[in-house]
Design a protein around this motif. Structure first.
Motif, PDB file in Angstrom:
ATOM      1  N   GLY A  71      37.593  99.370 -91.153  1.00 48.84           N
ATOM      2  CA  GLY A  71      37.603  98.166 -90.974  1.00 48.84           C
ATOM      3  C   GLY A  71      38.698  97.243 -91.059  1.00 48.84           C
ATOM      4  O   GLY A  71      39.525  97.530 -91.940  1.00 48.84           O
ATOM      5  N   PHE A  72      38.839  95.943 -90.416  1.00 51.85           N
ATOM      6  CA  PHE A  72      39.743  94.986 -90.503  1.00 51.85           C
ATOM      7  C   PHE A  72      39.971  94.580 -91.960  1.00 51.85           C
ATOM      8  O   PHE A  72      41.130  94.400 -92.433  1.00 51.85           O
ATOM      9  N   ASP A  73      39.143  94.303 -92.630  1.00 58.99           N
ATOM     10  CA  ASP A  73      38.943  93.806 -94.166  1.00 58.99           C
ATOM     11  C   ASP A  73      39.648  94.792 -94.847  1.00 58.99           C
ATOM     12  O   ASP A  73      40.761  94.291 -95.805  1.00 58.99           O
ATOM     13  N   MET A  74      39.590  96.207 -94.715  1.00 59.78           N
ATOM     14  CA  MET A  74      40.132  97.054 -95.472  1.00 59.78           C
ATOM     15  C   MET A  74      41.656  97.281 -95.125  1.00 59.78           C
ATOM     16  O   MET A  74      42.382  97.273 -95.842  1.00 59.78           O
ATOM     17  N   ASP A  77      43.308  94.295 -96.872  1.00 59.54           N
ATOM     18  CA  ASP A  77      43.503  94.411 -98.378  1.00 59.54           C
ATOM     19  C   ASP A  77      44.906  95.240 -98.521  1.00 59.54           C
ATOM     20  O   ASP A  77      45.481  94.785 -99.336  1.00 59.54           O
ATOM     21  N   HIS A  78      45.187  96.381 -97.932  1.00 64.08           N
ATOM     22  CA  HIS A  78      46.296  97.146 -97.993  1.00 64.08           C
ATOM     23  C   HIS A  78      47.423  96.207 -97.520  1.00 64.08           C
ATOM     24  O   HIS A  78      48.469  96.156 -98.248  1.00 64.08           O
ATOM     25  N   GLY A  84      52.186  91.725-101.747  1.00 63.73           N
ATOM     26  CA  GLY A  84      51.995  91.295-102.888  1.00 63.73           C
ATOM     27  C   GLY A  84      51.103  89.756-103.219  1.00 63.73           C
ATOM     28  O   GLY A  84      51.429  89.114-103.876  1.00 63.73           O
ATOM     29  N   VAL A  85      50.363  89.769-102.138  1.00 60.52           N
ATOM     30  CA  VAL A  85      49.524  88.698-102.086  1.00 60.52           C
ATOM     31  C   VAL A  85      47.938  89.210-101.869  1.00 60.52           C
ATOM     32  O   VAL A  85      47.918  90.052-101.610  1.00 60.52           O
ATOM     33  N   LEU A  90      46.456  85.765 -96.109  1.00 58.30           N
ATOM     34  CA  LEU A  90      46.810  86.086 -94.928  1.00 58.30           C
ATOM     35  C   LEU A  90      46.525  85.419 -93.702  1.00 58.30           C
ATOM     36  O   LEU A  90      45.119  85.368 -93.594  1.00 58.30           O
ATOM     37  N   PRO A  91      47.184  84.670 -93.157  1.00 59.89           N
ATOM     38  CA  PRO A  91      46.993  84.090 -91.946  1.00 59.89           C
ATOM     39  C   PRO A  91      46.538  84.893 -90.837  1.00 59.89           C
ATOM     40  O   PRO A  91      47.365  85.932 -90.542  1.00 59.89           O
TER      41      PRO A  91
END
Length: 101
Positions: A71-74, A77-78, A84-85, A90-91
């Motif tokens: 998944g794109f979301d995971m 996250d990484h 460090g954000v 993230l844009p």
């Protein structure tokens, strides 16, 4: 696709989308620490050109793969962790919005 569709900037982070012969790549760079990131840090997410394979997270667009995600979301996250954000900071350029789908 225009340059405006391929780049975005927010929260001190610049995002750029590119396509090579084999991959779609979304690269991030912290340009200032306003979102808590470390200036100069980079992360990238890559997917095969057809857009159906797992997403690969790398320290740079051409770097070695660190991890794969369905998944794109995971993957975001990484990438956020590497920078460090928060992944919510993230844009995402319009051209990359369908990665991982």
């Amino acid at each position: 696709m225009t340059d405006g569709d391929r780049t975005d900037e927010a929260n001190g982070i610049r995002a750029s989308y590119d396509e090579t012969e084999t991959e779609r790549r979304l690269a991030f760079e912290v340009i200032d620490g306003s979102a808590g990131g470390r200036t100069g840090e980079t992360a990238a997410i890559a997917q095969n050109r057809e857009g159906y394979a797992m997403l690969k997270v790398r320290p740079t667009a051409d770097g070695d793969e660190l991890e794969r995600y369905y998944g794109f979301d995971m993957a975001l996250d990484h990438a956020g962790e590497l920078l460090g954000v928060s992944p919510h900071d993230l844009p995402i350029p319009e051209a990359a919005a369908d990665m991982g789908m």
